[in-house]
Scaffold this motif. Structure first.
Motif, PDB file in Angstrom:
ATOM      1  N   GLN A   1       5.062  15.781  23.177  1.00 33.33           N
ATOM      2  CA  GLN A   1       5.431  14.497  22.850  1.00 33.33           C
ATOM      3  C   GLN A   1       6.688  14.246  22.161  1.00 33.33           C
ATOM      4  O   GLN A   1       7.205  15.230  21.695  1.00 33.33           O
ATOM      5  CB  GLN A   1       4.408  13.976  22.107  1.00 33.33           C
ATOM      6  CG  GLN A   1       2.760  13.577  22.559  1.00 33.33           C
ATOM      7  CD  GLN A   1       2.031  13.054  21.640  1.00 33.33           C
ATOM      8  OE1 GLN A   1       2.148  13.161  20.370  1.00 33.33           O
ATOM      9  NE2 GLN A   1       0.931  12.355  22.072  1.00 33.33           N
TER      10      GLN A   1
ATOM     11  N   GLN B   1       5.959  12.418  11.303  1.00 33.42           N
ATOM     12  CA  GLN B   1       6.291  11.079  10.701  1.00 33.42           C
ATOM     13  C   GLN B   1       5.978  11.394   9.090  1.00 33.42           C
ATOM     14  O   GLN B   1       7.043  10.929   8.391  1.00 33.42           O
ATOM     15  CB  GLN B   1       5.286   9.896  11.117  1.00 33.42           C
ATOM     16  CG  GLN B   1       5.719   9.071  12.331  1.00 33.42           C
ATOM     17  CD  GLN B   1       4.959   7.920  12.740  1.00 33.42           C
ATOM     18  OE1 GLN B   1       4.699   7.314  11.503  1.00 33.42           O
ATOM     19  NE2 GLN B   1       4.441   7.554  13.774  1.00 33.42           N
TER      20      GLN B   1
ATOM     21  N   GLU C   1       7.896  11.605  19.047  1.00 36.75           N
ATOM     22  CA  GLU C   1       7.577  10.647  18.041  1.00 36.75           C
ATOM     23  C   GLU C   1       8.861   9.924  17.761  1.00 36.75           C
ATOM     24  O   GLU C   1       9.920  10.417  17.637  1.00 36.75           O
ATOM     25  CB  GLU C   1       6.950  11.151  17.023  1.00 36.75           C
ATOM     26  CG  GLU C   1       6.094  10.203  15.862  1.00 36.75           C
ATOM     27  CD  GLU C   1       4.744  10.102  16.444  1.00 36.75           C
ATOM     28  OE1 GLU C   1       4.444  10.610  17.480  1.00 36.75           O
ATOM     29  OE2 GLU C   1       4.191   9.004  16.110  1.00 36.75           O
TER      30      GLU C   1
ATOM     31  N   SER D   1       2.637  12.538  15.822  1.00 36.53           N
ATOM     32  CA  SER D   1       2.660  11.665  14.445  1.00 36.53           C
ATOM     33  C   SER D   1       2.833  12.562  13.051  1.00 36.53           C
ATOM     34  O   SER D   1       3.350  11.919  12.112  1.00 36.53           O
ATOM     35  CB  SER D   1       1.586  10.809  14.626  1.00 36.53           C
ATOM     36  OG  SER D   1       1.474  10.249  15.935  1.00 36.53           O
TER      37      SER D   1
ATOM     38  N   HIS E   1      -0.936  15.423  18.098  1.00 37.01           N
ATOM     39  CA  HIS E   1       0.086  14.549  18.414  1.00 37.01           C
ATOM     40  C   HIS E   1       1.326  15.083  17.447  1.00 37.01           C
ATOM     41  O   HIS E   1       1.249  15.749  16.597  1.00 37.01           O
ATOM     42  CB  HIS E   1      -0.112  13.027  18.351  1.00 37.01           C
ATOM     43  CG  HIS E   1      -0.658  12.691  16.919  1.00 37.01           C
ATOM     44  ND1 HIS E   1      -1.348  11.534  16.742  1.00 37.01           N
ATOM     45  CD2 HIS E   1      -1.258  13.575  15.789  1.00 37.01           C
ATOM     46  CE1 HIS E   1      -1.942  11.295  15.551  1.00 37.01           C
ATOM     47  NE2 HIS E   1      -1.860  12.769  15.023  1.00 37.01           N
TER      48      HIS E   1
ATOM     49  N   ALA F   1       7.037   2.639  14.625  1.00 37.78           N
ATOM     50  CA  ALA F   1       6.806   4.091  15.285  1.00 37.78           C
ATOM     51  C   ALA F   1       6.347   3.841  16.657  1.00 37.78           C
ATOM     52  O   ALA F   1       5.916   2.915  17.198  1.00 37.78           O
ATOM     53  CB  ALA F   1       5.788   4.678  14.276  1.00 37.78           C
ATOM     54  N   PHE F   2       6.670   4.872  17.433  1.00 34.56           N
ATOM     55  CA  PHE F   2       6.180   5.035  18.679  1.00 34.56           C
ATOM     56  C   PHE F   2       5.973   6.630  19.079  1.00 34.56           C
ATOM     57  O   PHE F   2       6.376   7.364  18.526  1.00 34.56           O
ATOM     58  CB  PHE F   2       7.234   4.277  19.733  1.00 34.56           C
ATOM     59  CG  PHE F   2       8.487   5.082  19.725  1.00 34.56           C
ATOM     60  CD1 PHE F   2       8.602   6.063  20.569  1.00 34.56           C
ATOM     61  CD2 PHE F   2       9.527   4.481  19.110  1.00 34.56           C
ATOM     62  CE1 PHE F   2      10.139   6.614  20.373  1.00 34.56           C
ATOM     63  CE2 PHE F   2      10.754   4.985  18.845  1.00 34.56           C
ATOM     64  CZ  PHE F   2      11.132   5.965  19.518  1.00 34.56           C
TER      65      PHE F   2
ATOM     66  N   GLY G   1       2.726   4.321  23.150  1.00 28.88           N
ATOM     67  CA  GLY G   1       1.922   3.767  22.391  1.00 28.88           C
ATOM     68  C   GLY G   1       3.243   3.361  21.166  1.00 28.88           C
ATOM     69  O   GLY G   1       3.951   4.213  20.843  1.00 28.88           O
ATOM     70  N   SER G   2       2.900   2.243  20.374  1.00 27.02           N
ATOM     71  CA  SER G   2       3.745   2.056  19.245  1.00 27.02           C
ATOM     72  C   SER G   2       3.223   0.876  18.382  1.00 27.02           C
ATOM     73  O   SER G   2       2.170   0.302  18.738  1.00 27.02           O
ATOM     74  CB  SER G   2       5.017   1.398  19.668  1.00 27.02           C
ATOM     75  OG  SER G   2       4.811   0.291  20.558  1.00 27.02           O
TER      76      SER G   2
ATOM     77  N   THR H   1      -0.682   2.185  12.979  1.00 25.17           N
ATOM     78  CA  THR H   1       0.182   0.990  13.253  1.00 25.17           C
ATOM     79  C   THR H   1      -0.557   0.065  13.114  1.00 25.17           C
ATOM     80  O   THR H   1      -1.762  -0.094  13.432  1.00 25.17           O
ATOM     81  CB  THR H   1       0.903   1.286  14.646  1.00 25.17           C
ATOM     82  OG1 THR H   1       0.084   1.485  15.635  1.00 25.17           O
ATOM     83  CG2 THR H   1       1.999   2.348  14.498  1.00 25.17           C
TER      84      THR H   1
ATOM     85  N   ARG I   1      -4.432  19.687  22.946  1.00 26.22           N
ATOM     86  CA  ARG I   1      -5.858  19.374  22.894  1.00 26.22           C
ATOM     87  C   ARG I   1      -6.618  19.696  24.005  1.00 26.22           C
ATOM     88  O   ARG I   1      -5.983  20.338  24.962  1.00 26.22           O
ATOM     89  CB  ARG I   1      -5.705  17.427  23.306  1.00 26.22           C
ATOM     90  CG  ARG I   1      -5.118  16.816  22.269  1.00 26.22           C
ATOM     91  CD  ARG I   1      -4.903  15.386  22.746  1.00 26.22           C
ATOM     92  NE  ARG I   1      -3.947  14.569  22.046  1.00 26.22           N
ATOM     93  CZ  ARG I   1      -3.513  13.388  22.221  1.00 26.22           C
ATOM     94  NH1 ARG I   1      -4.174  12.741  22.901  1.00 26.22           N
ATOM     95  NH2 ARG I   1      -2.488  12.985  21.335  1.00 26.22           N
TER      96      ARG I   1
HETATM   97  N1  DAH Z   1       0.028   9.561  18.372  1.00 22.14           N
HETATM   98  C1  DAH Z   1      -0.488   8.670  19.378  1.00 22.14           C
HETATM   99  C2  DAH Z   1      -1.060   9.677  20.438  1.00 22.14           C
HETATM  100  O1  DAH Z   1      -0.872  10.762  20.313  1.00 22.14           O
HETATM  101  C3  DAH Z   1       0.907   8.291  19.979  1.00 22.14           C
HETATM  102  C4  DAH Z   1       1.443   6.940  19.272  1.00 22.14           C
HETATM  103  C5  DAH Z   1       1.093   5.778  19.380  1.00 22.14           C
HETATM  104  C6  DAH Z   1       2.381   7.255  18.242  1.00 22.14           C
HETATM  105  C7  DAH Z   1       1.485   4.855  18.545  1.00 22.14           C
HETATM  106  C8  DAH Z   1       2.948   6.173  17.631  1.00 22.14           C
HETATM  107  C9  DAH Z   1       2.486   4.945  17.601  1.00 22.14           C
HETATM  108  O2  DAH Z   1       3.844   6.612  16.425  1.00 22.14           O
HETATM  109  O3  DAH Z   1       2.869   4.093  17.005  1.00 22.14           O
HETATM  110  O4  DAH Z   1      -1.503   9.251  21.403  1.00 22.14           O
END
Ligand code: DAH
Length: 357
Positions: free
Chosen positions: A212, A178, A214, A175, A173, A309-310, A286-287, A256, A199
């Motif tokens: 993605q 971050q 972020e 993330s 991901h 974050a999302f 997602g967040s 989160t 993946r």
């Molecule tokens: N990293 C998650 C994924 O790959 C997606 C995600 C969800 C990122 C919630 C975020 C978050 O920053 O707060 O499915």
């Protein structure tokens, strides 16, 4: 002699090209030319006559020569003018739009998302696609035993025999960016991180590599309300609608707390998606509020700072916005598909100029 002069000056002025000029030169000044013959007659003249006629003939010869040269230069100038006119090129015109190359929907949507968040003060950050196990998991509060590691179908790299350090992974991901952004820039912080993720998965909506973006905002006093506003602004701008309703569903992500999955109100009438109306809900991201442990992993004091974050799938929102049915086709490099779904390289997405046209 005056007749000769008038005749040749007139003919030279009317000569259409260099060949005609050369013919005239021969006709007047060549071995058997009219002026040359007159020159020859000088021998038969009396010395007195010769004294008058000699200089006059020489002057005539000079005059014809310079008329020839002047006409030749004028013809050359005209020819150059003509050529310049014919080869004229407006270098201020843009290159021809839409030949064979097009912008891939993933690039297009990445640019659109970037334009929207840039307008809200987010800058763009990037991280490595081959990521440390720590950045991809541990720092995001996904410890070694956590089921999320198995769920993500991670691609691992090999370590040499006897090397017991954890292997690197192809990031599952965005993330981990971050963490890298917090390490690099500290707080306050506002970044989006678009990029490739990996993946081991393959079907109509999954490919082993996908994209993605972020989002991360850290400040002293940030709440879910700020997250909600940002996402609403984003969804309206991205789907190019005036209004939209978002639904926050309680969820769980290790990084989160609290966590929410966000759906948007939509309808699927006749198989086409309409955002902002109807009775259906479409999950888009997602967040949540960044977990204190994640802030600490990024060297940020959770007692002083908090953030939201999302994460959302770029390919997925590209499919939704542009009605593309099969994700796998994104990565087939089929030119017919690219011509159909691609975008002109000259229509750069901006909020003032329009995201898509
Ligand atoms: N990293 C998650 C994924 O790959 C997606 C995600 C969800 C990122 C919630 C975020 C978050 O920053 O707060 O499915």
């Amino acid at each position: 002699m005056d007749d000769l002069r008038d005749k040749y000056i007139g003919l030279i002025a009317d000569a259409a090209d260099e060949a005609a000029l050369e013919a005239l030169r021969v006709q007047a000044l060549g071995k058997k030319g009219e002026v040359s013959l007159k020159m020859r007659e000088l021998g038969k003249m009396s010395p007195e006559e010769r004294q008058v006629m000699g200089p006059r003939l020489n002057a005539l010869k000079d005059e014809i020569n310079s008329a020839l040269a002047a006409r030749k230069a004028a013809l050359a100038d005209a020819a150059l003018e003509e050529r310049l006119r014919g080869e004229w090129l407006d270098v201020t015109l843009p290159a021809r739009p839409r030949r064979t190359g097009t912008i891939h929907p993933v690039s297009q949507v990445t640019e659109e998302v970037t334009a929207i968040f840039a307008d809200m003060g987010f800058s763009v950050a990037e991280g490595p696609q081959i990521e440390s196990d720590w950045h991809n998991f541990d720092a995001l509060n996904i410890p070694g035993h956590h089921p999320a590691r198995a769920e993500m179908d991670t691609f691992y790299t090999h370590r040499a025999e006897g090397d017991n350090r954890p292997p690197h992974v192809l990031r599952t991901h965005t993330s981990p960016v971050q963490i890298r952004s917090m390490e690099m820039a500290g707080a306050p912080l506002r970044v989006i991180c678009p990029g490739r993720v990996y993946r081991a998965d393959y079907d109509q909506t999954h490919t082993p590599m996908f994209h993605q973006v972020e989002g991360l905002a850290i400040d002293r006093d940030i709440s879910m309300a700020n997250l909600k506003w940002c996402l609403e602004e984003f969804v309206k701008a991205f789907f190019e609608v005036d209004d939209v309703e978002l639904r926050f569903r309680a969820s769980h992500f290790p990084f989160t707390e609290p966590s929410a999955e966000v759906d948007i109100r939509c309808s699927w009438e006749g198989g086409t998606l309409k955002v902002g109306e109807g009775d259906d809900w479409l999950e888009i991201l997602g967040s949540g509020m960044v977990h204190p442990k994640v802030l600490m992993a990024g060297n940020i004091d959770p007692a002083a700072w908090q953030g939201f974050a999302f994460g959302l799938g770029i390919d997925r929102i590209a499919m939704l916005k542009y009605g593309i049915p099969d994700l796998r086709a994104f990565f087939d490099s089929d030119l017919r598909w690219l011509r159909h779904y691609g975008f002109s390289a000259l229509d750069v997405p901006t909020l003032h100029g329009g995201l898509s046209r």
